[in-house]
Scaffold this active site. Sequence first.
Site, mmCIF file in Angstrom:
data_model
loop_
_atom_site.group_PDB
_atom_site.id
_atom_site.type_symbol
_atom_site.label_atom_id
_atom_site.label_comp_id
_atom_site.label_asym_id
_atom_site.label_seq_id
_atom_site.Cartn_x
_atom_site.Cartn_y
_atom_site.Cartn_z
ATOM 1 N N MET A 76 23.933 8.139 3.107
ATOM 2 C CA MET A 76 23.873 9.436 3.769
ATOM 3 C C MET A 76 24.142 9.311 5.260
ATOM 4 S SD MET A 76 23.569 12.653 3.298
ATOM 5 C CE MET A 76 22.684 13.024 1.792
ATOM 6 N N GLU A 115 0.809 -1.225 0.000
ATOM 7 C CA GLU A 115 0.000 0.000 0.000
ATOM 8 C C GLU A 115 0.846 1.280 0.000
ATOM 9 O OE1 GLU A 115 -2.584 -3.175 2.036
ATOM 10 O OE2 GLU A 115 -0.480 -2.541 2.115
ATOM 11 N N LYS A 136 -17.863 0.338 5.063
ATOM 12 C CA LYS A 136 -18.322 -0.645 4.080
ATOM 13 C C LYS A 136 -19.793 -0.457 3.719
ATOM 14 C CE LYS A 136 -18.458 -5.609 3.101
ATOM 15 N NZ LYS A 136 -18.301 -6.979 3.647
ATOM 16 N N PHE A 191 -12.536 -6.119 13.831
ATOM 17 C CA PHE A 191 -11.447 -6.697 13.045
ATOM 18 C C PHE A 191 -11.001 -5.713 11.957
ATOM 19 C CE2 PHE A 191 -10.109 -9.269 9.303
ATOM 20 C CZ PHE A 191 -8.932 -9.773 9.832
ATOM 21 N N GLN A 192 -9.702 -5.462 11.906
ATOM 22 C CA GLN A 192 -9.077 -4.546 10.945
ATOM 23 C C GLN A 192 -9.678 -3.136 11.025
ATOM 24 O OE1 GLN A 192 -8.885 -6.383 6.989
ATOM 25 N NE2 GLN A 192 -6.888 -7.231 7.535
#
Length: 563
Positions: free
Chosen positions: A468, A47, A159, A109-110
């Site tokens: 760096m 993502e 949703k 959940f999630q």
Amino acid sequence: MNGSDALLKKLKENGTDTVFGYPGGVLLPLYDSIYDCDIKHILVRHEQAAAHAADGYARVSGKPGVCIATSGPGATNLVTGIATANIDSSPVIALTGQVTTGIIGTDAFQEVDTIGLTMPITKENFQPRKSCDLPKVIDAAYEIASTGRPGVVVVDLPKDVLEDEVSQEDMKKVFDLPGYKPTTTGNTRQIKRAIEAIVESKKPVIIAGGGVILSNASDELVKFATLTNIPIATTLMGKGSISEDHELSLGHLGMHGLESTNNAVTDCDCLIAIGCRFSDRTTGKVSEFAPNATKIQIDIDPAEIGKNVQIDLPIVGDAKTILRELIVELNETNHAKWTHDVINKHKAYKPKMFFNTTPLKPQETIKEIMEAVTPTTIVSTDVGQNQMWMAHYYKTKNPRTFISSGGLGTMGFGLPAAIGAQVAKPEENVLAVVGDGGFQMVSQELATIDEYDLPIVTCVLNNRYLGMVYQWQVLYYNERISQTKLKPTPDFVKLAQSYGVRGERVEKPGELRETIQNAFKSREATVIDVTIDSEELLPIVPPGCRLDNMKTDFSDLEEEDND
């Protein structure tokens, strides 16, 4: 139609033809609608890459980029890309999935508080709780993301909002934004005062920042500079706002800028900053930044005026609009001697670029890259030494052809941003210049490049270190090299081939130019593993020092090593 269909219709109405995303459970209604939609969906492999790709798409095209991720870990994986785009004022719309409205706040959940997480790092965010509100929220997201100072807008999508019905009347509703009215036209009195300061000055310098590119004001910038005969320095984000071959260009300034440019800014008596927020990497020691200059700052975001540097003449507004107003009001000014002297000193700065050595010097790689590309080639960089080698030595000719993570300095930006750039400009050659550290963070996106047949050429400047951080350890931590050595290094040629992408290795001077040119000519995705010297150090303004205190000679370190 349902909310998902309405959402996609609104994306199309607002000019979106491509989205970058990764599906998940609560987004099943949306992805079911995408199945029948003619908007192109690019399936990334992480993502974070979706956000960087949308960002790269926006920077190159000037249109908002759109990324999609599911709820919970999907949304949290977007966060780094969201912060990257927002601090660099890139117009991105991030669509995140969310659990149904009835269970929001129950640790379902999630579930994660996406609004709470992203509020500090976005321009705006929304969470429509009713399907009827979804169309107007999407319209508002585009308006906010792309006007004023561009930025990221997150739309968190429960949703059930994606599943419930949306009427034709709902599609016509307008989101009221009474408090959102960006100022574009400059204050007349302030413009007149700025003109007086410019005319009276003897040693003026322009700093062009990313705002010049965002407002498509490059032509006006060059016209203004030519009219007034004032040299132009550019920030990292402003690179390309004027061709670095132009007679008035001073090139890149700042911590890893050009010594001649930093000296000119320090010595000037009138500083005209356009679309520049004066980050610490630009100013050096703030209290001694352009100490004798009358400072004029032109910026569309009033919050940036005087935030980091005390300003004498602020002008709030759009860079393109204000430059046009200045051009109309100004007569030709004469700063010939100052400009002649400054430009001559700049031209006299001719760093050695050819090194017939193995391993390759980074300067040699940049020289060969410049010989291989054209003025319209789009270059995306990652972060670290590879980025600053390019900023320092690579000459950009056109706006929106050099893209890099400036404010956040996000490792892993370069490759997925190149994906977005290639999708935005499919006819152009796109070159990603990355370090071996940043590349390993996102190398899975080679699968995306292969799946969508994107002819991106990736140069991995492979020095086997986090370059760096390693440089700072060498210079400022008594060469105590802690956790910056990347060994063993993967075989990047074999890694590329495992994803169906061509792999090449370059180890000798003279090979890189031809390898890049052949890759462009073939229009095949190619990864070029370039073995470079890990000991070569970048010119640097030491932390806490003013811009004209630049360290370019590191021979004293070599002497200490010999001792």
